[in-house]
Design an enzyme around this catalytic site. Structure first.
Site, mmCIF file in Angstrom:
data_model
loop_
_atom_site.group_PDB
_atom_site.id
_atom_site.type_symbol
_atom_site.label_atom_id
_atom_site.label_comp_id
_atom_site.label_asym_id
_atom_site.label_seq_id
_atom_site.Cartn_x
_atom_site.Cartn_y
_atom_site.Cartn_z
ATOM 1 N N GLU A 134 0.907 -63.844 -111.976
ATOM 2 C CA GLU A 134 1.847 -64.973 -111.875
ATOM 3 C C GLU A 134 2.407 -65.083 -110.460
ATOM 4 O OE1 GLU A 134 4.494 -65.500 -115.627
ATOM 5 O OE2 GLU A 134 3.850 -63.425 -115.602
ATOM 6 N N ASN A 150 4.313 -58.381 -119.534
ATOM 7 C CA ASN A 150 4.084 -59.641 -118.819
ATOM 8 C C ASN A 150 3.124 -59.484 -117.638
ATOM 9 O OD1 ASN A 150 5.870 -61.017 -120.512
ATOM 10 N ND2 ASN A 150 7.635 -60.462 -119.237
ATOM 11 N N TYR A 181 3.159 -77.501 -73.301
ATOM 12 C CA TYR A 181 4.021 -76.666 -74.137
ATOM 13 C C TYR A 181 5.330 -77.393 -74.456
ATOM 14 C CZ TYR A 181 6.991 -72.968 -75.872
ATOM 15 O OH TYR A 181 7.825 -72.228 -76.655
ATOM 16 N N SER A 234 10.048 -57.119 -120.384
ATOM 17 C CA SER A 234 11.105 -58.129 -120.423
ATOM 18 C C SER A 234 12.429 -57.418 -120.608
ATOM 19 C CB SER A 234 10.834 -59.078 -121.596
ATOM 20 O OG SER A 234 12.034 -59.668 -122.038
ATOM 21 N N HIS A 289 -13.095 -78.252 -118.899
ATOM 22 C CA HIS A 289 -11.858 -78.829 -119.461
ATOM 23 C C HIS A 289 -11.089 -77.803 -120.306
ATOM 24 C CE1 HIS A 289 -13.677 -82.813 -118.504
ATOM 25 N NE2 HIS A 289 -14.787 -82.210 -118.883
ATOM 26 N N LYS A 344 7.440 -57.094 -125.087
ATOM 27 C CA LYS A 344 6.660 -57.856 -124.119
ATOM 28 C C LYS A 344 6.026 -57.042 -123.005
ATOM 29 C CE LYS A 344 6.793 -61.903 -123.317
ATOM 30 N NZ LYS A 344 7.026 -63.196 -122.673
#
Ligand code: ARG
Length: 460
Positions: A290, A285, A317, A277, A156, A283
């Site tokens: 991501e 990143n 087909y 950034s 969790h 920054k």
């Protein structure tokens, strides 16, 4: 522009139809498979006496010439040719004359595309499996260095029990090994030749399907022609294989994003694989993980897209099936670049054991060990042990310390059956190493797991 199939037509196709109908701008990627398939087919036709040796030779030379033109960029890919099969055959006929028109004997574009696309997919199953192995090797190198680096194991996303970082990475090694096996089993299951199925029902010509299949490296020949020209299970399988692999990559990516935050600080991605950034100068990143997480979405899209294309098709087909390729090409390319960049990101990232250790000092990670101690040493039923441990946790909170730092006197106040040897159980490292059960996190067990993966990779 006269089409190869224009015999029964009196008006020529509109430009708009040409645009809409054509696959040549993307299926040209299959040119090698197409030329090899044609060669195998022609070789078989010659063996069966359907083509003369001389005709075969002309076709062979002509196809070699076409291949050269494609590879040098000279070849003209025209929308009006519709697909690569017709583009290549047309050029072959321009080069060698009428003999080129004999190549399509006992064949249809329906089995031709099934051969080309299937062989591309088969090859990619193996190539992606290879890239996965390289990724695993890189993960093993990092994991090996951290079989006693403590970090909080979580459920969790809450601190649960102390584990070591090598063990954590071992979980991903397990996932990626299963992914490899999935790609390999798809390869084995689908290595079956469609060639010679022709349009849908086979052919009256005396062909030898085994022969052309052997030529193309297929293990066997498909059983039912009607199925073969409409089957795209092999394409769905690679999309599923890639989707599952990307799901695993995405989970690892999510952890890399979390770990490289200030809050965790468990790893720092290298400058080479991080971005800045445009507005906030401080920054750094984690764009790589991501994007990996994000790209997983487009791969799922391709899987669902093709499942949807296939679901309502009557045999055999149908042109809908032409929509099978772009999603697969895109997913394969996404998989390949994702594996390569993830491997580099892992290779160059800095692991921060001090921060991992520090994180273990909050969250009372050795609470389960105290409960286990009460069961084992004091013969207290687990439910009651759980309750007593809860009291000890509450006491630690009150004192503003972690359970691993609590003094014996407080524990004795809670339950006098507790004796001094409890303190060893509460040491985080001991807690980790106590998990000696098979597949557990103890350093020794982790090393065995990593040895298992190393052996697997060596055998490959
Ligand atoms: N370009 C077609 C495809 O990718 C090739 C097969 C076309 N066959 C046909 N009968 N129209 O599916």
């Amino acid at each position: 522009m006269e089409k190869m199939w224009s015999g029964r037509f009196s008006a020529s196709a509109s430009n708009l139809l040409d645009q809409f109908n054509a696959s040549i701008m993307y299926d040209r990627k299959l040119y090698r498979e197409d030329i090899e398939g044609s060669l195998a087919h022609a070789q078989m036709l010659a063996k069966q006496g359907i083509l003369t040796q001389d005709e075969f030779k002309q076709i062979q030379d002509g196809l070699a010439q076409v291949k050269k033109e494609i590879e040098s960029g000279e070849f003209e890919w025209k929308i009006s040719d519709e697909d690569l099969h017709m583009g290549i055959e047309k050029r072959l006929t321009q080069i060698i004359g009428d003999t080129g028109k004999k190549l399509h004997t006992a064949r249809s574009r329906n089995d031709q595309v099934a051969v080309d696309f299937r062989r591309y997919v088969l090859r990619k199953n193996l190539e992606i499996a290879e890239l996965l192995k390289l990724l695993m090797q890189e993960i093993v190198i990092v994991a090996d260095k951290h079989t006693d680096t403590l970090l909080p194991g979580m459920t969790h996303l809450q601190h649960a029990q102390p584990i070591n970082f090598g063990f954590h990475l071992g979980a991903y090694l397990s996932m990626f090994k299963r992914d490899i096996e999935r790609f390999e089993s798809s390869y084995k299951r689908n290595n079956i030749s469609p060639l010679g199925c022709a349009a849908l029902a086979g052919t009256p010509h005396n062909i030898d399907r085994e022969y052309s299949a052997g030529f193309l490296g297929f293990d066997s020949v498909s059983v039912n022609c009607l199925d073969t020209v409409s089957d795209r299970d092999f394409a769905l399988e690679i999309l599923f294989n890639i989707s599952t692999m990307m799901m695993h990559i995405s989970r690892l990516s999510e952890e890399l994003v979390l770990w490289s935050s200030y809050e965790f600080g468990f790893v720092e991605l290298s400058d080479e694989y991080s971005t800045g950034s445009s507005i906030m100068p401080q920054k750094k990143n984690p764009d790589v993980p991501e994007l990996l997480r994000g790209k997983t979405g487009r791969v799922y899209g391709a899987l669902i897209g093709l499942l949807t294309v296939m679901k309502g098709l009557p045999l055999a087909y149908n042109k809908d099936t032409q929509e099978d390729k772009e999603g697969v090409f895109d997913s394969v390319e996404t998989a390949e670049i994702s594996l390569e960049i993830l491997k580099e990101a892992i290779k160059t990232m800095q692991v921060k054991p001090q921060n991992m250790n520090l994180a273990c000092k909050v969250g009372h990670l050795s609470a389960t060990d105290l409960a286990d101690y009460l069961v084992e040493k004091c013969n207290i039923p687990f439910r009651e042990a759980h309750f007593i441990t809860g009291k000890a946790v509450a006491k630690s909170e009150e004192l503003g310390i972690d359970l691993s730092e609590i003094e014996l006197k407080y524990l004795k106040e809670i339950d006098e059956r507790i004796s001094e040897d409890v303190l060893d159980c509460l040491v985080l490292e001991n807690s980790m190493n106590a998990r000696q059960s098979q597949g557990g996190t103890a350093t020794q067990r982790t090393k065995e797991q990593l040895d298992y993966f190393k052996k697997y990779l060596e055998e490959k």
